[in-house]
Write a protein that holds these residues in place. Structure first.
Motif, PDB file in Angstrom:
ATOM      1  N   THR A  17       8.778  35.295  -5.299  1.00  0.00           N
ATOM      2  CA  THR A  17       7.887  36.548  -4.963  1.00  0.00           C
ATOM      3  C   THR A  17       6.887  36.313  -3.743  1.00  0.00           C
ATOM      4  O   THR A  17       6.251  37.396  -3.237  1.00  0.00           O
ATOM      5  N   HIS A  18       6.627  35.065  -3.250  1.00  0.00           N
ATOM      6  CA  HIS A  18       5.967  34.717  -1.905  1.00  0.00           C
ATOM      7  C   HIS A  18       4.522  35.105  -2.390  1.00  0.00           C
ATOM      8  O   HIS A  18       3.501  35.513  -1.613  1.00  0.00           O
ATOM      9  N   ASN A  19       3.934  35.313  -4.082  1.00  0.00           N
ATOM     10  CA  ASN A  19       2.924  35.467  -4.616  1.00  0.00           C
ATOM     11  C   ASN A  19       2.203  34.251  -5.239  1.00  0.00           C
ATOM     12  O   ASN A  19       2.971  33.735  -5.997  1.00  0.00           O
ATOM     13  N   THR A  20       1.204  33.998  -5.493  1.00  0.00           N
ATOM     14  CA  THR A  20       0.559  32.855  -5.917  1.00  0.00           C
ATOM     15  C   THR A  20       0.116  33.520  -7.365  1.00  0.00           C
ATOM     16  O   THR A  20      -0.093  32.768  -8.413  1.00  0.00           O
ATOM     17  N   SER A  71      -5.222  41.848  -0.390  1.00  0.00           N
ATOM     18  CA  SER A  71      -5.250  40.920   0.722  1.00  0.00           C
ATOM     19  C   SER A  71      -6.469  41.264   1.633  1.00  0.00           C
ATOM     20  O   SER A  71      -7.460  40.109   1.925  1.00  0.00           O
ATOM     21  N   ILE A 112       6.729  31.631  -7.352  1.00  0.00           N
ATOM     22  CA  ILE A 112       6.429  31.985  -6.180  1.00  0.00           C
ATOM     23  C   ILE A 112       7.492  31.614  -5.153  1.00  0.00           C
ATOM     24  O   ILE A 112       7.549  32.142  -4.008  1.00  0.00           O
ATOM     25  N   ARG A 143       7.103  40.104   4.950  1.00  0.00           N
ATOM     26  CA  ARG A 143       6.415  40.147   3.938  1.00  0.00           C
ATOM     27  C   ARG A 143       5.385  39.190   3.850  1.00  0.00           C
ATOM     28  O   ARG A 143       5.635  37.972   4.031  1.00  0.00           O
ATOM     29  N   SER A 148      -2.822  40.445  -8.981  1.00  0.00           N
ATOM     30  CA  SER A 148      -4.008  39.959  -7.776  1.00  0.00           C
ATOM     31  C   SER A 148      -5.082  40.708  -7.952  1.00  0.00           C
ATOM     32  O   SER A 148      -6.244  40.227  -7.668  1.00  0.00           O
ATOM     33  N   SER A 199       0.278  43.790  -5.341  1.00  0.00           N
ATOM     34  CA  SER A 199       0.399  42.945  -6.732  1.00  0.00           C
ATOM     35  C   SER A 199      -0.946  43.190  -7.355  1.00  0.00           C
ATOM     36  O   SER A 199      -2.055  43.198  -7.195  1.00  0.00           O
ATOM     37  N   ASN A 241       1.844  34.915 -10.707  1.00  0.00           N
ATOM     38  CA  ASN A 241       2.981  35.778 -11.246  1.00  0.00           C
ATOM     39  C   ASN A 241       2.929  35.467 -12.832  1.00  0.00           C
ATOM     40  O   ASN A 241       4.220  35.618 -13.645  1.00  0.00           O
ATOM     41  N   ASN A 300       0.749  36.528  -0.544  1.00  0.00           N
ATOM     42  CA  ASN A 300      -0.437  36.975  -1.480  1.00  0.00           C
ATOM     43  C   ASN A 300      -1.281  35.718  -1.908  1.00  0.00           C
ATOM     44  O   ASN A 300      -0.581  35.261  -2.884  1.00  0.00           O
TER      45      ASN A 300
END
Length: 491
Positions: free
Chosen positions: A254-257, A419, A251, A302, A372, A369, A259, A305
């Motif tokens: 990636t700024h994404n929860t 999202s 995270i 960005r 996701s 993603s 992965n 997510n």
């Protein structure tokens, strides 16, 4: 014959090699990039900071900067490296003896258009021990160890002809009285090696945690150092890093929860930096093309997510209280989406096969993603009836095809299909908790209106007419009025 210690030293990358990898992962050519967190996504920042040995002030210093970005958070991670085995600044980027410090750059001032920050404008820099209001203050204030500092200019990673642009500064002549400060935090080749060879100690299965396990942290190194070791020293024997552990740490980049699939691929193919860099580049390419089409040359923003795990989604999508007493075997695995499955085109909901192609190509092409998105639709398929499943995707299709374009023009940042789908689910859960099909179908316009408002309220850009000239740089700024009414209950 070289000793084993000498052989290990060969594996340590130079300062330039380290910064090159970070630049390939965190930047997009010569663009300035930002990570957006909305007012209700502070937990994502806390999760990132928890990967370091961050003190509590670090979160508050970063989160406080939202006053300059319309109540939202715009930050970008970069790394400062300090070497103390050279005196000539021109040789510092070739050193293999270094300390690494994470720094968060926060947006403050912007150009007069109000949309793009200038490289010459004020930005706030937050380290483990300090908050600095501009670049010159940053060069003088942070309490790093003595030596030569190597960093991207103004904290902005740029790739010029594929090579990272770096600046060096001597910080040996500072009077620093912090060396015994217990909160001083840096990463070294030695700590990375230790992290890579220390086994993970997990407790028994715990359904209350994100991945169903509780991880005991080892105090000698931070959680992110396993991941950084894999990234910076791919030839090291990785005795400890597994998909769950790596997924939690990614995270940071990636700024994404979600992965887990990316982590599994990295471990399987043993090529962390190129896989991660390629994945990041594909996302920034989408954002860049959208930004150029809408506005021309602007900063790349960005959005986070925030789609949760399947275990957490179960609580959102549970429509029948009696079912909560039942526990399927699949519920034990919050990552029931397989590591590398073929792309889902048809999904079974109860006894009906639903072809996802009927919801149009626009919905598909704005998925950022895939993991996701598939977590969302597989969770929906397990808890919703076929007609409700199709209705929610139809509402999502309508938003993506007819409202998303308008919102991108207004907000100047890219937001994804997954999202939109997740916010629609949250809206239904909050305002139509009975999950009555007829009611939700009848109120679909209201749902679209509420979700549109959610995204409109996450705009990080201040209105141009409110911008004031900064007396320290060529840019402009506005202070967010925290006394403005809170419309969060509307959504």
């Amino acid at each position: 014959m070289s000793s084993s210690k000498d052989k290990d030293a060969i594996l340590v990358p130079t300062v330039r090699e380290v910064q090159q990898k970070f630049a390939e992962i965190l930047s997009h050519g010569e663009d300035i990039t930002w990570d957006l967190l909305t007012q209700n996504q502070g937990d994502v920042l806390k999760e990132k900071l928890s990967l370091f040995e961050a003190n509590s002030n670090m979160f508050h210093w970063i989160w406080d900067q939202r006053k300059y970005t319309n109540g939202q958070s715009l930050t970008s991670l970069f790394f400062v490296m300090v070497v103390n085995d050279v005196c000539n600044t021109k040789l510092a980027d070739q050193s293999r003896s270094w300390r690494l410090y994470p720094v968060f750059r926060c947006r403050r001032c912007v150009e007069k258009t109000g949309q793009s920050s200038s490289i010459d404008c004020c930005m706030t820099y937050v380290t483990q021990n300090s908050k600095c209001g501009n670049w010159n203050e940053f060069l003088l204030s942070p309490r790093f160890c003595h030596g030569v500092m190597v960093t991207p200019n103004r904290g902005v990673y740029k790739l010029i002809d594929g090579q990272v642009e770096l600046k060096t500064y001597s910080i040996s002549d500072r009077v620093l009285g912090y060396l015994t400060d217990p909160t001083d935090y840096s990463i070294s080749p030695e700590s990375l090696t230790k992290a890579s060879k220390t086994p993970i100690d997990r407790e028994k299965y715990n359904p209350g945690s994100a991945f169903g396990v509780t991880v005991k942290l080892v105090s000698e190194f931070s959680a992110c150092e396993r991941m950084l070791s894999l990234l910076l020293n791919p030839k090291n024997v990785q005795q400890s890093c597994d998909a769950i552990d790596l997924s939690d740490s990614l995270i940071l980049f990636t700024h994404n929860t979600n992965n887990f699939r990316l982590a599994s691929k990295i471990i399987k193919e043993k090529n962390c930096s190129s896989i991660l860099a390629n994945q990041q580049r594909s996302i920034f390419d989408k954002i860049s093309k959208e930004s150029e089409r809408i506005e021309g040359k602007v900063d790349l923003i960005r959005s986070a997510n925030g789609v949760p795990t399947k275990l957490q989604l179960k609580k959102v999508l549970q429509t029948n209280p009696e079912k909560r007493k039942q526990r399927k075997e699949s519920d034990k695995d919050p990552n029931a989406v397989k590591e590398n499955p073929p792309e889902i085109t048809t999904i079974k909901v109860k006894d009906e096969d639903i072809n996802l192609e009927i919801f149009g190509t626009v919905l598909k092409e704005h998925i950022v993603s895939l993991e996701s998105f598939e977590i969302l639709i597989t969770s929906m398929s397990e808890h919703l009836e076929p007609e409700m499943f199709k209705l929610i995707l139809q509402i999502t299709q309508t938003f993506v095809e007819h409202t998303r374009e308008e919102m991108c023009q207004q907000l100047k940042y890219y937001f994804s299909t997954e999202s939109v789908l997740y916010q629609i689910i949250l809206c239904i859960k909050k305002h139509y908790p009975s999950w009555n099909f007829n009611e939700i179908e009848e109120q679909s316009s209201d749902i679209l209106r509420r979700v549109r408002y959610y995204f409109a309220s996450s705009d990080p850009n201040s209105r141009v007419e409110f911008l004031k000239k900064c007396d320290k740089c060529s840019g402009y700024y506005d202070l967010f009025d925290s006394s403005k009414p809170d419309y969060s209950n509307f959504f």
